[in-house]
Design a protein around this motif. Sequence first.
Motif, PDB file in Angstrom:
ATOM      1  N   ILE A  33       3.506  -4.254   6.637  1.00  0.00           N
ATOM      2  CA  ILE A  33       2.609  -5.286   6.872  1.00  0.00           C
ATOM      3  C   ILE A  33       2.720  -5.441   8.321  1.00  0.00           C
ATOM      4  CG2 ILE A  33       2.448  -7.876   6.724  1.00  0.00           C
ATOM      5  CD1 ILE A  33       3.918  -7.678   4.132  1.00  0.00           C
ATOM      6  N   ALA A  34       3.741  -5.529   8.849  1.00  0.00           N
ATOM      7  CA  ALA A  34       3.751  -5.639  10.418  1.00  0.00           C
ATOM      8  C   ALA A  34       5.142  -5.200  11.174  1.00  0.00           C
ATOM      9  CB  ALA A  34       3.955  -7.084  10.701  1.00  0.00           C
ATOM     10  N   ASP A  35       5.178  -4.671  12.270  1.00  0.00           N
ATOM     11  CA  ASP A  35       6.141  -4.273  12.966  1.00  0.00           C
ATOM     12  C   ASP A  35       6.396  -5.394  14.401  1.00  0.00           C
ATOM     13  OD1 ASP A  35       8.058  -3.379  14.791  1.00  0.00           O
ATOM     14  OD2 ASP A  35       6.544  -1.445  15.428  1.00  0.00           O
ATOM     15  N   GLU A  36       7.417  -6.213  14.256  1.00  0.00           N
ATOM     16  CA  GLU A  36       7.332  -7.305  15.291  1.00  0.00           C
ATOM     17  C   GLU A  36       8.763  -7.224  16.100  1.00  0.00           C
ATOM     18  OE1 GLU A  36       4.342 -10.341  13.120  1.00  0.00           O
ATOM     19  OE2 GLU A  36       6.468 -11.134  13.618  1.00  0.00           O
ATOM     20  N   VAL A  37       8.525  -7.603  17.350  1.00  0.00           N
ATOM     21  CA  VAL A  37       9.787  -7.685  18.282  1.00  0.00           C
ATOM     22  C   VAL A  37      10.390  -9.308  17.996  1.00  0.00           C
ATOM     23  CG1 VAL A  37      10.737  -7.699  20.590  1.00  0.00           C
ATOM     24  CG2 VAL A  37       8.973  -5.806  19.949  1.00  0.00           C
ATOM     25  N   LEU A  38      11.511  -9.302  17.617  1.00  0.00           N
ATOM     26  CA  LEU A  38      12.107 -10.568  17.504  1.00  0.00           C
ATOM     27  C   LEU A  38      13.258 -11.050  18.298  1.00  0.00           C
ATOM     28  CD1 LEU A  38      12.313 -10.989  13.665  1.00  0.00           C
ATOM     29  CD2 LEU A  38      10.264 -11.720  15.093  1.00  0.00           C
ATOM     30  N   GLY A  39      13.699  -9.952  19.377  1.00  0.00           N
ATOM     31  CA  GLY A  39      14.395 -10.424  20.460  1.00  0.00           C
ATOM     32  C   GLY A  39      14.402  -9.143  21.412  1.00  0.00           C
ATOM     33  N   ARG A  40      14.509  -9.569  22.636  1.00  0.00           N
ATOM     34  CA  ARG A  40      14.646  -8.874  23.739  1.00  0.00           C
ATOM     35  C   ARG A  40      15.946  -8.930  24.685  1.00  0.00           C
ATOM     36  NH1 ARG A  40       9.760  -5.800  24.826  1.00  0.00           N
ATOM     37  NH2 ARG A  40       7.969  -6.737  23.537  1.00  0.00           N
ATOM     38  N   GLY A  41      16.825  -8.355  25.085  1.00  0.00           N
ATOM     39  CA  GLY A  41      17.815  -8.650  25.781  1.00  0.00           C
ATOM     40  C   GLY A  41      17.989  -7.796  26.962  1.00  0.00           C
ATOM     41  N   THR A  42      19.444  -7.524  26.950  1.00  0.00           N
ATOM     42  CA  THR A  42      19.908  -6.729  28.291  1.00  0.00           C
ATOM     43  C   THR A  42      20.007  -5.259  27.879  1.00  0.00           C
ATOM     44  OG1 THR A  42      22.434  -7.377  27.617  1.00  0.00           O
ATOM     45  CG2 THR A  42      21.050  -8.986  29.023  1.00  0.00           C
ATOM     46  N   VAL A  43      20.723  -4.679  28.979  1.00  0.00           N
ATOM     47  CA  VAL A  43      21.091  -3.314  28.344  1.00  0.00           C
ATOM     48  C   VAL A  43      22.061  -3.015  27.307  1.00  0.00           C
ATOM     49  CG1 VAL A  43      20.776  -2.606  30.793  1.00  0.00           C
ATOM     50  CG2 VAL A  43      22.853  -3.159  30.191  1.00  0.00           C
ATOM     51  N   ASP A  44      22.544  -4.082  26.811  1.00  0.00           N
ATOM     52  CA  ASP A  44      23.492  -3.999  25.720  1.00  0.00           C
ATOM     53  C   ASP A  44      23.878  -4.869  24.834  1.00  0.00           C
ATOM     54  OD1 ASP A  44      24.946  -5.815  27.401  1.00  0.00           O
ATOM     55  OD2 ASP A  44      26.734  -4.726  27.560  1.00  0.00           O
ATOM     56  N   HIS A  45      22.814  -5.901  24.752  1.00  0.00           N
ATOM     57  CA  HIS A  45      22.605  -6.741  24.013  1.00  0.00           C
ATOM     58  C   HIS A  45      21.206  -7.502  23.727  1.00  0.00           C
ATOM     59  CE1 HIS A  45      23.962 -10.420  21.429  1.00  0.00           C
ATOM     60  NE2 HIS A  45      23.296 -11.260  22.463  1.00  0.00           N
ATOM     61  N   ALA A  46      20.703  -7.873  22.591  1.00  0.00           N
ATOM     62  CA  ALA A  46      19.664  -8.611  22.295  1.00  0.00           C
ATOM     63  C   ALA A  46      19.971  -9.689  21.325  1.00  0.00           C
ATOM     64  CB  ALA A  46      18.547  -7.753  21.693  1.00  0.00           C
ATOM     65  N   PRO A  47      19.544 -10.851  21.488  1.00  0.00           N
ATOM     66  CA  PRO A  47      19.752 -11.933  20.652  1.00  0.00           C
ATOM     67  C   PRO A  47      19.220 -11.598  19.201  1.00  0.00           C
ATOM     68  CG  PRO A  47      18.078 -12.616  22.312  1.00  0.00           C
ATOM     69  CD  PRO A  47      18.459 -11.259  22.771  1.00  0.00           C
TER      70      PRO A  47
END
Length: 247
Positions: A160-174
């Motif tokens: 249905i969809a491909d969505e980004v739900l979190g962007r973070g640092t080089v070693d962590h995304a919320p």
Amino acid sequence: MDRAASLQDGSVANFWSPPAQAAARPHHLGHRERLRERAAAGGTAALPDYEVLELLLFRAIPRGDVKPLAKQLLTRFGSLAGVLGASLEELKTVKGVGAAVALDLKLVHEVGLRAAREAVVRRPVISSWSALLAYVKTALAHEAREQFRVLFLDKKNQLIADEVLGRGTVDHAPVYPREVVRRALELSASAVILLHNHPSGDPTPSSADVDMTRQVVEAARALRIAVHDHLVVGRDGVASLKALGLM
């Protein structure tokens, strides 16, 4: 006028200059045509990565030798996929890469991403797993920062969809399990596949990855939303938490 007089008179100094056509020619003259001919005759698959990259650079850089720039880009980003997967800002840190060159390279990446997505969209994701892996590697393997994405699927396991739900640092995304479930309900999704990347290149899931996956599974189960898998993507491959028995 004799030779000595000629040498003393600057007005005829050009008489003794070598003919223009005898001057040494830059080694790269004619290289573009030869490379294009080789590509046309034998196919681009036979070309090494730096020559494929040269052919792309010809479009934005109409003159001059681009081979050194092609090799510099490959050294900087590690591979052809790494060059195409780099961000516009990262590309422009390489000397010789301006806005036009960076945009051309990103357009090629976008074409590849859309082509890979088409192989996933029109059939059940579960039955086209190899196509899915190709798509997620194209989308995430060379991201410089960690990104958490969700594939939302319908009752037939079609995308249905491909969505980004979190962007973070080089070693962590919320990651917020309730946000994943909320968005699934908004899209009337029956199942999800979780995705995130490891910019280090190693796709091995961390203990935090496993804990987060279990939280999403628990939150989704209450609303009868299946979590088919959690894929961790790196330059070195793709790890499936389900296949590893971690969910």
